[in-house]
Each structure stands twice: as C-alpha cells, then as structure tokens.
Design an enzyme around this catalytic site. Sequence first.
Site, mmCIF file in Angstrom:
data_model
loop_
_atom_site.group_PDB
_atom_site.id
_atom_site.type_symbol
_atom_site.label_atom_id
_atom_site.label_comp_id
_atom_site.label_asym_id
_atom_site.label_seq_id
_atom_site.Cartn_x
_atom_site.Cartn_y
_atom_site.Cartn_z
ATOM 1 N N TYR A 228 0.842 -1.201 0.000
ATOM 2 C CA TYR A 228 0.000 0.000 0.000
ATOM 3 C C TYR A 228 0.879 1.252 0.000
ATOM 4 O O TYR A 228 0.690 2.170 -0.809
ATOM 5 C CB TYR A 228 -0.920 -0.016 1.216
ATOM 6 C CG TYR A 228 -1.645 1.284 1.437
ATOM 7 C CD1 TYR A 228 -2.695 1.656 0.610
ATOM 8 C CD2 TYR A 228 -1.281 2.147 2.462
ATOM 9 C CE1 TYR A 228 -3.362 2.856 0.802
ATOM 10 C CE2 TYR A 228 -1.936 3.342 2.666
ATOM 11 C CZ TYR A 228 -2.975 3.698 1.826
ATOM 12 O OH TYR A 228 -3.623 4.889 2.015
ATOM 13 N N ASN B 24 -3.853 10.077 9.853
ATOM 14 C CA ASN B 24 -5.017 9.226 10.161
ATOM 15 C C ASN B 24 -6.293 10.060 10.126
ATOM 16 O O ASN B 24 -6.625 10.728 11.093
ATOM 17 C CB ASN B 24 -4.815 8.552 11.521
ATOM 18 C CG ASN B 24 -3.621 7.609 11.511
ATOM 19 O OD1 ASN B 24 -2.485 8.048 11.375
ATOM 20 N ND2 ASN B 24 -3.866 6.330 11.611
HETATM 21 C C1 UD1 Z 1 -2.470 2.987 8.183
HETATM 22 C C2 UD1 Z 1 -1.660 3.643 7.133
HETATM 23 C C3 UD1 Z 1 -2.306 4.903 6.655
HETATM 24 C C4 UD1 Z 1 -3.743 4.684 6.277
HETATM 25 C C5 UD1 Z 1 -4.452 4.085 7.472
HETATM 26 C C6 UD1 Z 1 -5.909 3.776 7.215
HETATM 27 C C7 UD1 Z 1 0.688 3.144 7.576
HETATM 28 C C8 UD1 Z 1 1.886 3.529 8.363
HETATM 29 N N1 UD1 Z 1 -0.366 3.912 7.711
HETATM 30 O O1 UD1 Z 1 -2.343 3.791 9.295
HETATM 31 O O2 UD1 Z 1 -1.640 5.375 5.535
HETATM 32 O O3 UD1 Z 1 -4.319 5.886 5.908
HETATM 33 O O4 UD1 Z 1 -3.818 2.872 7.788
HETATM 34 O O5 UD1 Z 1 -6.031 2.784 6.233
HETATM 35 O O6 UD1 Z 1 0.728 2.196 6.835
HETATM 36 N N2 UD1 Z 1 -4.731 -0.580 16.248
HETATM 37 C C9 UD1 Z 1 -5.085 -1.203 17.433
HETATM 38 N N3 UD1 Z 1 -6.244 -1.905 17.468
HETATM 39 C C10 UD1 Z 1 -7.075 -2.025 16.390
HETATM 40 C C11 UD1 Z 1 -6.701 -1.405 15.178
HETATM 41 C C12 UD1 Z 1 -5.522 -0.685 15.150
HETATM 42 O O7 UD1 Z 1 -4.354 -1.126 18.422
HETATM 43 O O8 UD1 Z 1 -8.110 -2.647 16.522
HETATM 44 C C13 UD1 Z 1 -3.494 0.217 16.212
HETATM 45 C C14 UD1 Z 1 -2.568 -0.183 15.094
HETATM 46 O O9 UD1 Z 1 -1.734 -1.228 15.512
HETATM 47 C C15 UD1 Z 1 -1.812 1.106 14.862
HETATM 48 C C16 UD1 Z 1 -2.841 2.204 15.212
HETATM 49 O O10 UD1 Z 1 -3.844 1.554 15.946
HETATM 50 O O11 UD1 Z 1 -0.733 1.197 15.742
HETATM 51 C C17 UD1 Z 1 -3.462 2.878 14.016
HETATM 52 O O12 UD1 Z 1 -3.966 1.897 13.134
HETATM 53 P P1 UD1 Z 1 -4.802 2.259 11.817
HETATM 54 O O13 UD1 Z 1 -5.970 3.091 12.157
HETATM 55 O O14 UD1 Z 1 -5.040 0.971 11.091
HETATM 56 O O15 UD1 Z 1 -3.896 3.195 10.975
HETATM 57 P P2 UD1 Z 1 -2.320 3.207 10.714
HETATM 58 O O16 UD1 Z 1 -1.767 1.840 10.732
HETATM 59 O O17 UD1 Z 1 -1.702 4.260 11.527
#
Ligand code: UD1
Length: 377
Positions: A189, A218
């Site tokens: 991605y 985000n």
């Molecule tokens: C990723 C992408 C970003 C994209 C976004 C939404 C990267 C670095 N970033 O962001 O470009 O716009 O996805 O598709 O690739 N988490 C939990 N529990 C959950 C879900 C998530 O703890 O149930 C944590 C994840 O481990 C992460 C944080 O929350 O550390 C944010 O996750 P998420 O909202 O998926 O976004 P990013 O990974 O930051």
Amino acid sequence: MHGDARMQRRVLITGGAGFIGSHVADALIARGDRVRVLDALLPQVHGSDRRRPAYLSADVELVEGDVRDPAAVKRALASIDVVYHFASRVGVGQSMYELADYTSVNNLGTAVLLEALIATPVQRLVVASSMSVYGEGLYRDSRGRLHDRVQRTPDQIAGGRWDPRAEDGSELAPVPTPETKPPLLASLYALSKHDQERMCLMVGAAYKIPTVALRFFNVYGPRQALSNPYTGVLAIFAARLLNGRPPLLFEDGRQQRDFVHVRDAANACLLALDVEEAAGRAFNIASGRAMTIREVAERMAGILERNLAPHVTGQHRVGDIRHCTADLSLARRVLGFAPQVGFDRGMRELAVWLEAQSAVDRFEHMRAELADRGLAV
Ligand code: UD1
C-alpha cells in the site's frame, strides 16, 4: 460566503463516493463548484449491492466506472477543469496479500488517469498520498541528533520491545515528521501511494499540469466504512464499544498517531486547488497533535459512555510502525492550512454517525484474515 468573482469549476473526483472524496465533494458544492465522481463502488466499501451511498450529495454526478478503464476515464474527464485522484485500494494489511489488485488499481489506475490527462489537460491535479510513505516517523536521540531511517527489527518486535532504538541501542524519542523525511516503504500500500504521488508530480511537471500531493495522516470522521475491515482504528474502536466489547490494543497501546478530522482534510483539499504556490509539492495533512492509541480508546469509551477499558493484546500487526505524527509547518505556511475540528468534538460526531449505522464489528474478521496468512504474530 464565497463572494469573490471566482469562476465555478467543474471538478472530477476519482474515488469520490468514498470517505474523504465525498466530503471534498460537499465542500466544493457548498462553494458553487460542479462535481462529477468516477467511482467503481467497490463492495468492500459500498456493500455487495454497490449502491450509490446515501451520504453522497444529490448534486454529485456519479459515473460508475473503474479508473483502470481508459474509456470510463475519458468519459469522466469530458469538460472537466480540475481533478482529485482518490480512487485507491486502501487496506495496509490487505495490500500484503492482494498484491496484484493493489498494484493494478493504485499504480495502473493512476497511469491510465495520467495518460488521459496528457490527452485532455486540466488546470490542476490533486492526488491523495499517505503518511504511510514515511514508514516510521522522525526520531531524536538524547544528544539531539535526528534519525530519519529508523526501523524496528523483527527480533525487537518478537521480544515486545516496541519502541525503536538507535543503531547503538540508545533510546529515541518521536518528533513531528516533516515532508523532507526520506520515504521508507513498508507495505505494498505504502509503495503504491508513493508511486501515485511521484507519478502525478512527475507527469504533472512534464506536461505542465500543476499538481499537488497531500499526505494524509489518520483521517477520521463520519462516512468511514464500517463494513470495511481495513478502516481506521477509531471507527474500529467505536464499533467494538457500541457492541459492548473493549477496544483491542496492538502492542502496548502506547504507539502514537496524528488524527485529523475529515472536514479538515477536505478543507486542505480545497486549499490545494486554490493556492497557486502549492503546485509541484507534497504536504502533510494532519492535526499536528500526537496521541497514543490507548488514549484514543479511553477517550472514545468516555464519549460513548461505555465503561470498557481497552484490552492490551501484546500482539504486533505486521507492517505497523510505532510512531508517526506530522510536522504541519509546510501546510500551514504554503497552503494556509489550519485544522479546526477538536478531537473530542470530532469523535462525538463519528460516534453519532456510527450509532446510526448497524455497527458491524469486523475486527475479528480482519485479525483472522491476517493470522491465516501469518501476518499477525
Ligand atoms: C495505516 C496507514 C495509513 C492509512 C491508514 C488507514 C501506515 C503507516 N499507515 O495507518 O496510511 O491511511 O492505515 O487505512 O501504513 N490498532 C489497534 N487496534 C485495532 C486497530 C488498530 O491497536 O483494533 C493500532 C494499530 O496497531 C496502529 C494504530 O492503531 O498502531 C493505528 O492503526 P490504523 O488506524 O489501522 O492506521 P495506521 O496503521 O496508523
């Protein structure tokens, strides 16, 4: 009021039936522009019946079609002045097993659009890029030196040592990440977002189409697709809480992100169209405020009045970075971007939207799919 003598513009938004694009459409229509959307209405986002989303403004002209289809793109571009390119597959984890489809939609789709723009130039092109191009954000060590190529090793992660370290093993503190940080691409991605950004800026420069790339951090807010298991953490947490389940924190929940409300993101998109000096550059679009995922879970529980403490899983999601928050200086200075929506207000708004949806909890589905492929440890 936009009482200036600004011409009404005819705007095409690829992927404009989606989350960010539909808000940009609203903002454009509110100021008198005309909006056409080219969208494939992917079932993962729009449901299996692939209907026009109810939230999409009735003033939007929706052209259903695939951005990889030159004929559909040509049709969509007829009489258009400016283009937003948002059509993309957006699941980071999913991009690591649907390699061909992500490369096809994101990379080839952009190439098809650009070929059409060479034939039918427009006044401006704005492309959605992502903070994911940075990989880990910027860090500083105890002696004040900056580290811009930080990466956690598999050993560190397996041992639950979540925070990245300098090469000599010393501690590092995260600092706001500016656009000058070199890319560190950790998922298909991220690779495809970087390609989209570079392709648009490169072809834009070669063919004198003023082009702007926006690196969204985000983004959250109403219209996030809950049916999509790859939607952002805020919507996932809210859905779980509304279903009486605690949010699940990967790692220790102390990872930091920068959450920006979708209306602020949409406003940045308008500035990218209007500000001449923005052309040829990439900008961070964020709130400029660091927040841990644990804090996000706790605040969301408070707002939804659910007494459910987050549960720390101690699991790592493959491809996840530890910290990345934005340095907004460039966007503030050049675009005049100033985020307006506070986090609590924004979360409340998201909650109202989610409560009105049938809050489907797709977290387990996402985790199972990743685990099946050995992508969650
Ligand atoms: C990723 C992408 C970003 C994209 C976004 C939404 C990267 C670095 N970033 O962001 O470009 O716009 O996805 O598709 O690739 N988490 C939990 N529990 C959950 C879900 C998530 O703890 O149930 C944590 C994840 O481990 C992460 C944080 O929350 O550390 C944010 O996750 P998420 O909202 O998926 O976004 P990013 O990974 O930051």
